[in-house]
Scaffold this active site. Structure first.
Site, PDB file in Angstrom:
ATOM      1  NE  ARG A 209      53.203  15.015   4.781  1.00 19.26           N
ATOM      2  CZ  ARG A 209      53.906  14.245   3.979  1.00 19.26           C
ATOM      3  NH1 ARG A 209      55.130  14.648   3.610  1.00 19.26           N
ATOM      4  NH2 ARG A 209      53.428  13.094   3.541  1.00 19.26           N
ATOM      5  CD  GLU A 237      53.506  21.681   0.838  1.00 12.24           C
ATOM      6  OE1 GLU A 237      53.438  20.579   0.255  1.00 12.24           O
ATOM      7  OE2 GLU A 237      54.557  22.128   1.342  1.00 12.24           O
ATOM      8  CG  HIS A 254      56.072  18.609  -0.721  1.00 15.55           C
ATOM      9  ND1 HIS A 254      54.953  18.657   0.074  1.00 15.55           N
ATOM     10  CD2 HIS A 254      56.669  17.421  -0.434  1.00 15.55           C
ATOM     11  CE1 HIS A 254      54.866  17.556   0.797  1.00 15.55           C
ATOM     12  NE2 HIS A 254      55.902  16.781   0.502  1.00 15.55           N
TER      13      HIS A 254
END
Length: 379
Positions: A209, A237, A254
């Site tokens: 994360r 993000e 991601h």
């Protein structure tokens, strides 16, 4: 029955439509009004299931997240409201591990070092970290594990402190959830102090994360220190710090866990859980039934493989440079960077895992090690 699914979940609409009316929407922009008449919700990590989202969801009885992590779910709230929830632990462990391996293979080629001479520190010994350690054994790459929670729970593996990993390891790779409380919070686990403790030419990889790493401290460190950093996740993000981007060795939006196998595995796991919830266990499916044949599905070895051969073989499946270059191009215009981030995720290519390729060869060629790495082998 009304079932709402994230529009970026492949196979989901076809599978869940047998149980009712399926509606597809963006998981990033889902609002409480969208859940008014919904009985079941199928999501990914971009959807935060909390009090605000569930404010107008009187019919909701099932939430399935096709992800390993559950930090985006308020599980206590779901339990209080009698809403059954399920996740897909380990669904993307191979994909994330292969992302890390690709990073290391390419960096070793670019920087001209031997991977077997580097020690890897794995922070987080859950599904992904454990699978990655198995891959490293197959590659004869030494590693250390750090997971204070696993150690406290009685896990018998050998664990080390984060400080030990930072001082002894050449590579630090992060595979932990984001937490802000408890005995071992992970928010900004890697900040100024930890970045200073890293070896001068260390490699830092974050596929966990974004907030596990203090992005501002990282930017400062990269301006002062010779580090190689690979980020698949960012703080805030889909917005990212454009001043940080050019300082990174590799950057991606991601997608470390976004293999076709990983997505299909995640969907399969929550679909089967929903079947059980409805009392339809006979409707279970397996992941393989969803997957198409890979474009290159078979390779024949003519001799024992070496690291150069492995580089070629792995690149047939996944080369991180492809995603890195697309991401940098998409982020060049600050006015559309948020759109670009999610656009890349939504329209991600059909990336496969090592298991999609069958490697044939004599047992003396090292095919058994390739099997431990995840390839399908035939002797």
């Amino acid at each position: 029955m009304n079932i709402l699914i994230d529009e970026n979940m492949p196979y989901a609409a076809e599978l869940f439509s047998k149980f009712g009316t399926v509606t597809r929407k963006s998981g990033r922009t889902l609002m409480t009004e969208d859940l008014v008449d919904v009985d079941a919700l199928m999501i990914r990590s971009v959807t935060k299931v909390d009090e605000a989202l569930l404010k107008k969801a009187p019919r909701l009885r099932f939430v399935g997240t096709a992800t390993s992590g559950t930090d985006h779910l308020n599980t206590n709230l779901l339990a209080e409201r009698g809403i059954h929830w399920t996740a897909a632990p380990g669904c993307n462990k191979a994909s994330v591990a292969e992302y890390v391996i690709s990073s290391l293979l390419v960096l070793s080629q670019q920087q001209d070092f031997n991977l077997t001479d580097r020690k890897v520190g794995i922070v987080g010994a859950g599904q992904v970290g454990s699978y990655l350690s198995t891959c490293l054994v197959a590659l004869n790459i030494p590693y250390l594990l750090c997971d204070p929670i696993k150690r406290r729970e009685g896990d018998m593996r050998e664990f080390h402190s984060l400080q030990t990993l930072l001082s002894e390891c050449d590579v630090i790779t992060l595979h932990i959830p984001i937490t802000t409380s408890g005995a071992f919070p992970t928010y900004h686990l890697i900040s100024q102090k930890e970045l200073t403790a890293l070896k001068a030419d260390a490699i830092l990889i974050n596929t966990a994360r974004g907030s596990v790493v203090d992005n501002y401290a990282l930017k400062v460190a990269l301006l002062e220190k010779t580090l190689m950093v690979v980020l698949d996740v960012f703080e805030s993000e889909p917005e990212i710090d454009l001043e940080l981007l050019p300082l990174l060795a590799f950057a991606t939006p991601h997608i470390a866990g976004h293999s076709l196998e990983g997505k299909a595995r995640g969907i399969t796991m929550i679909y089967n859980a929903y079947c059980d919830f409805l009392g339809h266990a006979e409707e279970h499916i397996n992941t393989i039934s969803l997957l198409p044949l890979a474009p290159i599905s078979k390779v024949i070895l003519s001799k024992e493989w070496n690291m150069a051969d492995l580089m070629v073989l792995c690149q047939l499946v996944y080369d991180i440079r492809r995603d890195d270059s697309k991401f940098r191009r998409a982020m060049t215009d600050v006015r559309v960077q948020c759109i670009g981030f999610d656009h890349l995720r939504k329209n991600y290519w059909e990336r496969r895992e090592y298991s999609a390729i069958t490697v044939a060869g004599n047992v003396s060629f090292g095919v058994e090690l390739l099997a431990k790495l995840g390839f399908t082998v035939r002797i």
